[in-house]
Design a protein around this motif. Structure first.
Motif, PDB file in Angstrom:
ATOM      1  N   VAL A   1       0.826  -1.216   0.000  1.00 38.20           N
ATOM      2  CA  VAL A   1       0.000   0.000   0.000  1.00 38.20           C
ATOM      3  C   VAL A   1       0.857   1.262   0.000  1.00 38.20           C
ATOM      4  O   VAL A   1       0.574   2.210  -0.744  1.00 38.20           O
ATOM      5  CB  VAL A   1      -0.997  -0.021   1.194  1.00 38.20           C
ATOM      6  CG1 VAL A   1      -1.635   1.352   1.404  1.00 38.20           C
ATOM      7  CG2 VAL A   1      -2.066  -1.082   0.958  1.00 38.20           C
ATOM      8  N   SER A   2       1.947   1.280   0.788  1.00 38.65           N
ATOM      9  CA  SER A   2       2.725   2.524   0.807  1.00 38.65           C
ATOM     10  C   SER A   2       3.378   2.756  -0.557  1.00 38.65           C
ATOM     11  O   SER A   2       3.472   3.898  -1.006  1.00 38.65           O
ATOM     12  CB  SER A   2       3.736   2.561   1.949  1.00 38.65           C
ATOM     13  OG  SER A   2       4.528   1.424   1.933  1.00 38.65           O
ATOM     14  N   PHE A   3       3.740   1.664  -1.228  1.00 38.19           N
ATOM     15  CA  PHE A   3       4.309   1.799  -2.577  1.00 38.19           C
ATOM     16  C   PHE A   3       3.249   2.348  -3.545  1.00 38.19           C
ATOM     17  O   PHE A   3       3.516   3.281  -4.315  1.00 38.19           O
ATOM     18  CB  PHE A   3       4.821   0.423  -3.032  1.00 38.19           C
ATOM     19  CG  PHE A   3       5.563   0.420  -4.324  1.00 38.19           C
ATOM     20  CD1 PHE A   3       6.576   1.324  -4.582  1.00 38.19           C
ATOM     21  CD2 PHE A   3       5.254  -0.527  -5.302  1.00 38.19           C
ATOM     22  CE1 PHE A   3       7.272   1.307  -5.796  1.00 38.19           C
ATOM     23  CE2 PHE A   3       5.943  -0.562  -6.511  1.00 38.19           C
ATOM     24  CZ  PHE A   3       6.941   0.360  -6.751  1.00 38.19           C
TER      25      PHE A   3
ATOM     26  N   ASN B   1      -9.323  -2.634  -0.370  1.00 32.25           N
ATOM     27  CA  ASN B   1      -8.356  -2.792   0.722  1.00 32.25           C
ATOM     28  C   ASN B   1      -8.482  -1.647   1.731  1.00 32.25           C
ATOM     29  O   ASN B   1      -8.406  -0.472   1.380  1.00 32.25           O
ATOM     30  CB  ASN B   1      -6.929  -2.839   0.150  1.00 32.25           C
ATOM     31  CG  ASN B   1      -5.910  -3.192   1.204  1.00 32.25           C
ATOM     32  OD1 ASN B   1      -5.412  -2.317   1.897  1.00 32.25           O
ATOM     33  ND2 ASN B   1      -5.619  -4.470   1.340  1.00 32.25           N
ATOM     34  N   ARG B   2      -8.659  -2.037   2.994  1.00 34.10           N
ATOM     35  CA  ARG B   2      -8.918  -1.041   4.039  1.00 34.10           C
ATOM     36  C   ARG B   2      -7.769  -0.047   4.185  1.00 34.10           C
ATOM     37  O   ARG B   2      -7.986   1.168   4.288  1.00 34.10           O
ATOM     38  CB  ARG B   2      -9.104  -1.734   5.386  1.00 34.10           C
ATOM     39  CG  ARG B   2     -10.313  -2.635   5.476  1.00 34.10           C
ATOM     40  CD  ARG B   2     -10.121  -3.508   6.714  1.00 34.10           C
ATOM     41  NE  ARG B   2     -11.289  -4.270   7.094  1.00 34.10           N
ATOM     42  CZ  ARG B   2     -11.539  -5.497   6.665  1.00 34.10           C
ATOM     43  NH1 ARG B   2     -10.761  -6.092   5.769  1.00 34.10           N
ATOM     44  NH2 ARG B   2     -12.605  -6.148   7.095  1.00 34.10           N
TER      45      ARG B   2
ATOM     46  N   GLU C   1      -5.099   5.213   3.620  1.00 32.83           N
ATOM     47  CA  GLU C   1      -3.872   5.948   3.275  1.00 32.83           C
ATOM     48  C   GLU C   1      -4.098   6.913   2.115  1.00 32.83           C
ATOM     49  O   GLU C   1      -3.527   8.007   2.082  1.00 32.83           O
ATOM     50  CB  GLU C   1      -2.731   4.972   2.948  1.00 32.83           C
ATOM     51  CG  GLU C   1      -2.242   4.176   4.151  1.00 32.83           C
ATOM     52  CD  GLU C   1      -1.713   5.058   5.273  1.00 32.83           C
ATOM     53  OE1 GLU C   1      -0.970   6.007   4.998  1.00 32.83           O
ATOM     54  OE2 GLU C   1      -2.079   4.810   6.448  1.00 32.83           O
ATOM     55  N   MET C   2      -4.916   6.494   1.139  1.00 31.10           N
ATOM     56  CA  MET C   2      -5.212   7.403   0.016  1.00 31.10           C
ATOM     57  C   MET C   2      -6.000   8.607   0.524  1.00 31.10           C
ATOM     58  O   MET C   2      -5.767   9.739   0.081  1.00 31.10           O
ATOM     59  CB  MET C   2      -6.013   6.672  -1.075  1.00 31.10           C
ATOM     60  CG  MET C   2      -5.174   5.816  -1.987  1.00 31.10           C
ATOM     61  SD  MET C   2      -3.944   6.725  -2.974  1.00 31.10           S
ATOM     62  CE  MET C   2      -4.954   7.357  -4.290  1.00 31.10           C
ATOM     63  N   GLU C   3      -6.920   8.348   1.445  1.00 32.45           N
ATOM     64  CA  GLU C   3      -7.710   9.456   2.008  1.00 32.45           C
ATOM     65  C   GLU C   3      -6.791  10.480   2.668  1.00 32.45           C
ATOM     66  O   GLU C   3      -6.909  11.684   2.431  1.00 32.45           O
ATOM     67  CB  GLU C   3      -8.712   8.917   3.034  1.00 32.45           C
ATOM     68  CG  GLU C   3     -10.100   8.828   2.460  1.00 32.45           C
ATOM     69  CD  GLU C   3     -11.101   8.117   3.364  1.00 32.45           C
ATOM     70  OE1 GLU C   3     -10.713   7.583   4.427  1.00 32.45           O
ATOM     71  OE2 GLU C   3     -12.269   8.084   2.966  1.00 32.45           O
ATOM     72  N   LYS C   4      -5.853   9.966   3.482  1.00 32.99           N
ATOM     73  CA  LYS C   4      -4.932  10.866   4.198  1.00 32.99           C
ATOM     74  C   LYS C   4      -4.047  11.640   3.216  1.00 32.99           C
ATOM     75  O   LYS C   4      -3.913  12.853   3.301  1.00 32.99           O
ATOM     76  CB  LYS C   4      -4.030  10.042   5.137  1.00 32.99           C
ATOM     77  CG  LYS C   4      -4.671   9.754   6.475  1.00 32.99           C
ATOM     78  CD  LYS C   4      -3.606   9.264   7.440  1.00 32.99           C
ATOM     79  CE  LYS C   4      -3.805   7.803   7.752  1.00 32.99           C
ATOM     80  NZ  LYS C   4      -2.706   7.114   8.358  1.00 32.99           N
ATOM     81  N   ALA C   5      -3.431  10.899   2.284  1.00 33.86           N
ATOM     82  CA  ALA C   5      -2.483  11.524   1.351  1.00 33.86           C
ATOM     83  C   ALA C   5      -3.180  12.560   0.464  1.00 33.86           C
ATOM     84  O   ALA C   5      -2.620  13.625   0.193  1.00 33.86           O
ATOM     85  CB  ALA C   5      -1.808  10.451   0.502  1.00 33.86           C
ATOM     86  N   CYS C   6      -4.397  12.260   0.027  1.00 32.24           N
ATOM     87  CA  CYS C   6      -5.119  13.201  -0.843  1.00 32.24           C
ATOM     88  C   CYS C   6      -5.569  14.422  -0.041  1.00 32.24           C
ATOM     89  O   CYS C   6      -5.493  15.551  -0.528  1.00 32.24           O
ATOM     90  CB  CYS C   6      -6.308  12.512  -1.515  1.00 32.24           C
ATOM     91  SG  CYS C   6      -5.793  11.382  -2.818  1.00 32.24           S
TER      92      CYS C   6
END
Ligand code: KG4
Ligand code: ZN
Length: 352
Positions: free
Chosen positions: A264-266, A292-293, A298-303
């Motif tokens: 996920v981080s990648f 994927n939870r 992580e996408m929510e946070k990064a965006c």
């Protein structure tokens, strides 16, 4: 008038019609599905039969078994979709089908069924690319989403970052050089003895584990926005086997969490690299792995950190379904893109 001339005439009329209802069929892998979609945005019905139990015994999809199960279920799913939408074949305006990419035998069942229905009803036939379907699941999940936007497509067979420039117009920003993200999740799950398809259960197990328990390498790629999961998968499998041989007991939840964190981080870092470089304002997720939870969190946070508007498909529309095919088909139909009865399955069909 020949079937195709009549279809072209109808397709032209449908571009001016108030409401267009499309019966869509999906059979590219191990789900047999049919749905009725209105104007590319509204789900009138969405019937899915999943063959997972038939394949779990073998640890993966067996193409021959998939084709046979599609033959048995496809007309039942079509009946179900029409019934749930309170319609008959006569009430729909067109018939759409996934024609690729996917397993050739599996695709052929849906394609043959759709051709027969379209010909019998005298309605236009719309061929749809499965990947485009996954992207369009976002149009059903948020009816306000319009192109342009970027879309990270992560499924069992694909990992691509697309630029969706307009309806039906795509450009690849980055793609995997080897395995797809879902495939990597399934292979990693297998060494943890999680039954097929391992992705969803590995994700669940990972919720209770320590993501930093096992250090995994950071994949390297030639292209700036490309992905690679094969090295990560091998490193994970080797680490588990080595520990087993040495009699070291590793916690399964920690292993699952470490692998999920690495993948996920990648995925997120590369997507954000593209977002920063290309000044992206809207981003979407698509495909089975978009359930994927950790990826969603992580996408929510990064965006949010960058002020990027994030769109994610409803969980019910992340995996394979025909609703997404009906949405993609609407925009194809509006561009006058219909098929004649020579339509064939295209196992390696590309989107760009
Ligand atoms: O899009 P999809 O249903 O089929 C293809 O077009 O490939 O994707 C299936 C893939 C499988 O590899 C499955 O393990 C993975 O998506 N998957 C997940 C999750 N749910 C499904 N992988 C990780 N976490 C999940 N929650
Ligand atoms: Zn899919």
């Amino acid at each position: 008038m020949s079937y195709i001339d009549e279809s072209r005439r109808q397709a032209e009329e449908l571009r001016k019609k108030d409401h267009v209802r499309i019966l869509a069929i999906e059979s590219s892998c191990d789900e047999t599905a049919a749905a009725v979609i209105e104007d590319g945005r509204k789900i009138l019905s969405n019937a899915v039969y999943t063959q997972i139990d038939l394949h779990a015994l073998y640890g993966g999809v067996v193409p021959e078994i998939a084709s046979r199960a599609h033959v048995e279920k496809v007309d039942l799913m079509v009946d179900q979709a029409l019934q749930d939408a309170r319609m008959t074949l006569r009430d729909v305006d067109a018939v759409a089908v996934t024609c690729g990419p996917g397993l050739v035998g599996a695709l052929l069942i849906g394609v043959s069924c759709a051709k027969a229905l379209a010909f019998a009803a005298g309605k236009p036939l719309i061929p749809v690319n499965h990947i485009e379907g996954h992207i369009c699941a976002n149009f059903l999940s948020d009816t306000a989403l319009t192109p342009p936007f970027a879309c990270l497509v992560v499924s069992g067979g694909h990992s691509h970052l697309f630029s969706v420039e307009d309806y039906g117009v795509y450009r690849i920003i980055g793609q995997t050089q080897d395995d797809a993200a879902g495939e990597a999740f399934d292979k990693a799950a297998r060494v943890l003895r999680i039954p097929y398809p391992g992705g969803p259960l590995l994700d669940k197990l990972a919720e209770e584990g320590d993501p930093y328990a096992l250090k995994l390498p950071r994949p390297k790629t030639e292209g700036r926005y490309d992905y690679s999961f094969s090295g990560l998968k091998t490193a994970f499998i080797n680490a588990v086997h080595n520990a087993q041989q040495k009699g070291v007991s590793l916690n399964d939840a920690d292993l699952a969490a470490s692998f999920r964190h690495a993948v996920v981080s990648f995925l997120v870092d590369k997507a954000m690299l593209a977002a920063d470089d290309l000044n992206l304002k809207k981003m979407a997720l698509a495909g089975g792995v978009s359930a994927n939870r950790l990826l969603r969190r992580e996408m929510e946070k990064a965006c949010a950190r960058r002020g990027i508007r994030l769109y994610m498909p409803l969980l019910s529309l992340c995996g394979d379904n025909a609703a997404m095919i009906g949405s993609a088909a609407y925009y194809r139909l509006m561009r006058g893109e219909i098929a004649d009865l020579t339509l064939n399955a295209q196992p390696a069909l590309r989107l760009t």
